[in-house]
Write a protein that holds these residues in place. Structure first.
Motif, mmCIF file in Angstrom:
data_model
loop_
_atom_site.group_PDB
_atom_site.id
_atom_site.type_symbol
_atom_site.label_atom_id
_atom_site.label_comp_id
_atom_site.label_asym_id
_atom_site.label_seq_id
_atom_site.Cartn_x
_atom_site.Cartn_y
_atom_site.Cartn_z
ATOM 1 N N SER A 1 -19.982 24.672 19.471
ATOM 2 C CA SER A 1 -18.866 24.788 18.528
ATOM 3 C C SER A 1 -18.020 23.517 18.501
ATOM 4 C CB SER A 1 -18.006 26.009 18.841
ATOM 5 O OG SER A 1 -17.342 25.855 20.061
ATOM 6 N N HIS B 1 -20.261 29.772 17.120
ATOM 7 C CA HIS B 1 -21.634 29.885 17.624
ATOM 8 C C HIS B 1 -22.180 28.518 18.002
ATOM 9 C CE1 HIS B 1 -21.840 34.060 16.509
ATOM 10 N NE2 HIS B 1 -21.162 33.711 15.425
ATOM 11 N N ARG C 1 -17.529 18.464 12.811
ATOM 12 C CA ARG C 1 -18.225 18.325 11.525
ATOM 13 C C ARG C 1 -17.457 18.996 10.384
ATOM 14 N NH1 ARG C 1 -23.540 20.312 13.386
ATOM 15 N NH2 ARG C 1 -24.320 18.477 14.467
ATOM 16 N N ILE C 2 -17.017 20.204 10.642
ATOM 17 C CA ILE C 2 -16.286 20.956 9.615
ATOM 18 C C ILE C 2 -15.010 20.200 9.231
ATOM 19 C CG2 ILE C 2 -14.973 23.084 9.192
ATOM 20 C CD1 ILE C 2 -17.094 24.479 11.091
ATOM 21 N N ASP D 1 -15.559 34.757 14.474
ATOM 22 C CA ASP D 1 -15.326 33.813 13.377
ATOM 23 C C ASP D 1 -14.555 34.463 12.233
ATOM 24 O OD1 ASP D 1 -16.699 31.928 14.784
ATOM 25 O OD2 ASP D 1 -18.508 31.970 13.548
ATOM 26 N N ASP E 1 -16.342 28.003 13.645
ATOM 27 C CA ASP E 1 -17.713 28.471 13.812
ATOM 28 C C ASP E 1 -17.989 28.390 15.308
ATOM 29 O OD1 ASP E 1 -20.379 28.935 14.021
ATOM 30 O OD2 ASP E 1 -21.010 27.410 12.585
ATOM 31 N N LYS F 1 -15.909 17.030 7.175
ATOM 32 C CA LYS F 1 -16.310 17.408 5.819
ATOM 33 C C LYS F 1 -15.109 17.716 4.936
ATOM 34 C CE LYS F 1 -20.665 19.799 5.660
ATOM 35 N NZ LYS F 1 -21.209 21.158 5.806
ATOM 36 N N GLN G 1 -18.996 20.406 18.526
ATOM 37 C CA GLN G 1 -19.633 19.544 17.538
ATOM 38 C C GLN G 1 -19.444 20.099 16.111
ATOM 39 O OE1 GLN G 1 -23.896 19.245 18.340
ATOM 40 N NE2 GLN G 1 -23.652 17.051 18.661
ATOM 41 N N ASP G 2 -19.644 21.399 15.977
ATOM 42 C CA ASP G 2 -19.502 22.017 14.657
ATOM 43 C C ASP G 2 -18.077 21.872 14.128
ATOM 44 O OD1 ASP G 2 -22.145 22.752 14.766
ATOM 45 O OD2 ASP G 2 -21.735 24.734 15.601
ATOM 46 N N HIS G 3 -17.110 22.016 15.023
ATOM 47 C CA HIS G 3 -15.718 21.912 14.572
ATOM 48 C C HIS G 3 -15.371 20.487 14.146
ATOM 49 C CE1 HIS G 3 -14.838 25.914 16.797
ATOM 50 N NE2 HIS G 3 -15.140 26.111 15.525
ATOM 51 N N THR H 1 -29.958 23.293 20.682
ATOM 52 C CA THR H 1 -28.862 24.192 20.323
ATOM 53 C C THR H 1 -29.352 25.491 19.702
ATOM 54 O OG1 THR H 1 -28.664 23.161 18.155
ATOM 55 C CG2 THR H 1 -27.321 22.244 19.903
#
Lengths: 202, 202
Positions: A135, A132, A141-142, A69, A130, A145, A137-139, B192
């Motif tokens: 990722s 971890h 979200r990021i 990261d 991110d 946002k 889903q996290d991407h 997760t």
């Protein structure tokens, strides 16, 4: 487009330990990398391998043993657009890489199987990675946002990173690179006598 | 184009037995089918479900409890072009089905993960299917022997048939159909906290 190809050679491909010894796993990781680089070479991508240890390839290599990261986020701060392509996408071909590049969006994601992010194009330096956990889903979200547009590329070849014995089935069946021959020379082949195919080593 | 959607309800989705009871597995198989049919409905495909048991859907259903190969090969003899789309392609969307239809070739194959054949377009009645074992490889061989041209469609969505708990990760993350809500109502969710995501049932 500048393209990071991160390669972690600390303990590569541990999930293949039932089939390959540690030195073999390291070699196999570089065989996959070479196949990725061959595909990249036929596109407009401008690759730099970011590796934890020296590796001998025909493109620039930058040594960096920080977590993934940190490496990628620093690179995004320094330069966009930027592509990030995992070093173990053994099925990637020029067509898929070109379609990644040709897809609009502040962020373009090629998801990996199991919730991963196998390839990315980042066109806005407000984005952060991110890797971890889940990722993909996290991407999403990021990006949401930070009000960035996201496109998702649908490709079996880009979704297929090579981590497990089952993934070797895909390499043996679908790769047009050097990895299938390397695996066969190591005695690894498809076993098709069972109901579902597996890989075995002789 | 006439499109067969084979549905085997004899003992469906046995590899999900750690998460779902037999009646739940049968219901889930029809939930996936409904999602496939919703995608098909937005294309020019003309679907007929070929099922081993009666099933209530908005498209024609033909009952046939013979083995899959016999059903499909008879259909190829009777009519080409013909598409064959598996009933458990829970991630399939109209775009992927259209690109399958729009791809040239006597035979067009969308491979499934693990050597399978998830969707096919057959434009020459000399072709025959063989879904046992590594059907992707077998279908290439059969086409070559009969001098038929083959195209392979690269799609993560079409490659993702839903058989195992790991496949549910893809459904939960990527499906825009009804299957994710059905799974969540059954208490199934992404876990997760581990290094790699899994699915759990609460």
């Amino acid at each position: 487009m500048r393209t990071l190809i991160p390669l972690d050679l600390t303990t590569p491909k541990t999930r293949l330990s039932t089939l390959l010894s540690p030195p073999e796993r390291e070699t196999f990781a570089t065989v996959l990398l070479e196949d990725v680089l061959s595909a990249v070479a036929e596109t407009d991508l401008d690759p730099v391998v970011v590796a934890t240890e020296p590796v001998s390839v025909d493109v620039p290599v930058r040594l960096d043993d920080r977590p993934l990261d940190a490496v990628v986020n620093d690179a995004i701060s320094a330069e966009t657009p930027l592509a990030i392509v995992m070093a173990d996408l053994g099925l990637a071909e020029p067509d898929q890489l070109r379609s990644l590049l040709g897809t609009d969006g502040d962020v373009v994601i090629a998801p990996g199987r199991g919730g991963g992010t196998n390839a990315l194009v980042v066109r806005d330096d407000a984005f952060r990675v991110d890797y971890h956990g889940v990722s993909f889903q996290d991407h999403l979200r990021i990006a949401r946002k930070r009000d960035l547009s996201v496109s998702v590329v649908d490709s079996f070849r880009l979704a297929s990173d090579v981590d497990t014995p089952e993934d070797l089935i895909e390499v043996l069946l679908h790769s047009r690179g050097t990895a299938p021959a390397w695996l066969r020379a190591a005695g690894i082949r498809l076993e098709t006598s069972e109901e579902r195919p597996t890989v075995v080593r002789e």
